[in-house]
Design an enzyme around this catalytic site. Structure first.
Site, mmCIF file in Angstrom:
data_model
loop_
_atom_site.group_PDB
_atom_site.id
_atom_site.type_symbol
_atom_site.label_atom_id
_atom_site.label_comp_id
_atom_site.label_asym_id
_atom_site.label_seq_id
_atom_site.Cartn_x
_atom_site.Cartn_y
_atom_site.Cartn_z
ATOM 1 C CG ASP A 12 -4.684 -2.214 12.061
ATOM 2 O OD1 ASP A 12 -5.756 -1.708 11.468
ATOM 3 O OD2 ASP A 12 -3.665 -1.625 12.253
ATOM 4 C CB SER A 13 -4.826 -1.991 7.676
ATOM 5 O OG SER A 13 -4.477 -0.747 8.413
ATOM 6 C CB CYS A 75 -8.652 -1.862 10.893
ATOM 7 S SG CYS A 75 -8.206 -0.594 9.557
ATOM 8 C CD GLU A 152 1.847 -0.689 9.102
ATOM 9 O OE1 GLU A 152 2.685 -1.293 8.684
ATOM 10 O OE2 GLU A 152 0.976 -0.712 9.984
ATOM 11 C CB CYS A 184 -6.259 6.018 12.199
ATOM 12 S SG CYS A 184 -5.333 4.707 11.662
ATOM 13 C CG HIS A 186 -1.740 2.693 11.908
ATOM 14 N ND1 HIS A 186 -2.647 1.815 11.686
ATOM 15 C CD2 HIS A 186 -0.613 2.160 11.539
ATOM 16 C CE1 HIS A 186 -1.976 0.842 10.849
ATOM 17 N NE2 HIS A 186 -0.656 1.092 10.884
#
Length: 260
Positions: A12-13, A75, A152, A184, A186
């Site tokens: 993932d990013s 992602c 993040e 997303c 996240h």
């Protein structure tokens, strides 16, 4: 059926893909897994398609070096922009993740579905085409500017994050959406905050369970399952803040710093 102990590879990013890891580990606890969180380059949603493809190839090759038997692109932005290129480049099963608009579109009663996702996902050709499959549904799309960065940074319960979410979602609620798609990986971590102000009748959907089921299906079809019923190991790598990644894996393994 052979016992394939090679790990599943996920990238993932950043740390958001751990939501996918949790769903896969719950369904497939015997599988070994390796997770890469490319937090130093997050968010992918603000990068060009070419950059996203380059980063996705870098992550895939690192996982292949670790003998991964399957790649899960954990992602949404990397999937919508790079998964076709990955499948054309690597001779290995590759699972992508897309916003779960299908179940929302099929079950909406108001005919209006909210989608909160990154710029890279919402502006991709793949996502635009997906929406046209449901001409009778109005999709109210909102780019989640700033959300990934806050997650993040570990600012999951900050007033700033709650304020951002309210500013993005209140107009959707006022337009009478009855489903909200979290586009997303996240974003499922936002659920405790979202529950504070979303109507209880509004259904929130993400892709994690569907991706886990898809992973099981692909492993089974390709005779790649680990069948020894021994608990699998889990390795987690980040190229940024180990402590933040560790906080999101809830003791499921040890996060390590890796330069990639």
């Amino acid at each position: 059926m052979k016992n394939d102990t090679r790990p599943l590879g996920l990238f993932d990013s950043g740390i958001g893909g751990t939501t996918i890891w949790h769903a896969i580990h719950k369904l497939l606890p015997y599988e070994n897994t390796i997770f890469l969180g490319d937090s130093i380059n997050a968010p992918y949603g603000q990068r060009s398609k070419e950059e996203i493809i380059e980063l996705s190839k870098k992550n895939t090759e690192l996982l292949l070096q670790q003998n991964a038997k399957i790649i899960i692109v954990a992602c949404n932005t990397a999937t919508t922009n790079a998964v076709s290129e990955l499948r054309n480049t690597y001779n290995i099963p590759i699972i992508g993740i897309e916003p779960a608009i299908k179940p929302a579109a099929l079950h909406t009663k108001t005919g209006k579905v909210g989608v909160l996702a990154t710029q890279g996902t919402l502006k991709s050709k793949k996502y635009t085409e997906a929406q046209t499959l449901y001409p009778n549904v109005e999709f109210i799309n909102q780019i989640g500017y700033g959300i990934v960065q806050l997650i993040e940074n570990g600012d999951l319960y900050s007033a700033e994050l709650e304020g951002l979410l309210k500013s993005y979602l209140t107009p959707m609620i006022e337009q009478n959406i009855d489903h909200l798609v979290l586009g997303c990986t996240h974003y499922p971590y936002l659920l405790p905050v979202l529950k504070k102000f979303l109507p209880s009748t509004l259904k929130v959907i993400d892709s994690s369970e569907a991706v886990a089921k898809r992973t099981l299906k692909i492993l089974d079809e390709n005779n790649l399952l680990k069948t020894d019923k021994l608990p699998g190991y889990s390795k987690f790598y980040t190229n940024k803040d180990v402590g933040i990644l560790q906080s999101f894996i809830n003791g499921s393994g040890i996060a390590e710093k890796l330069d990639f």
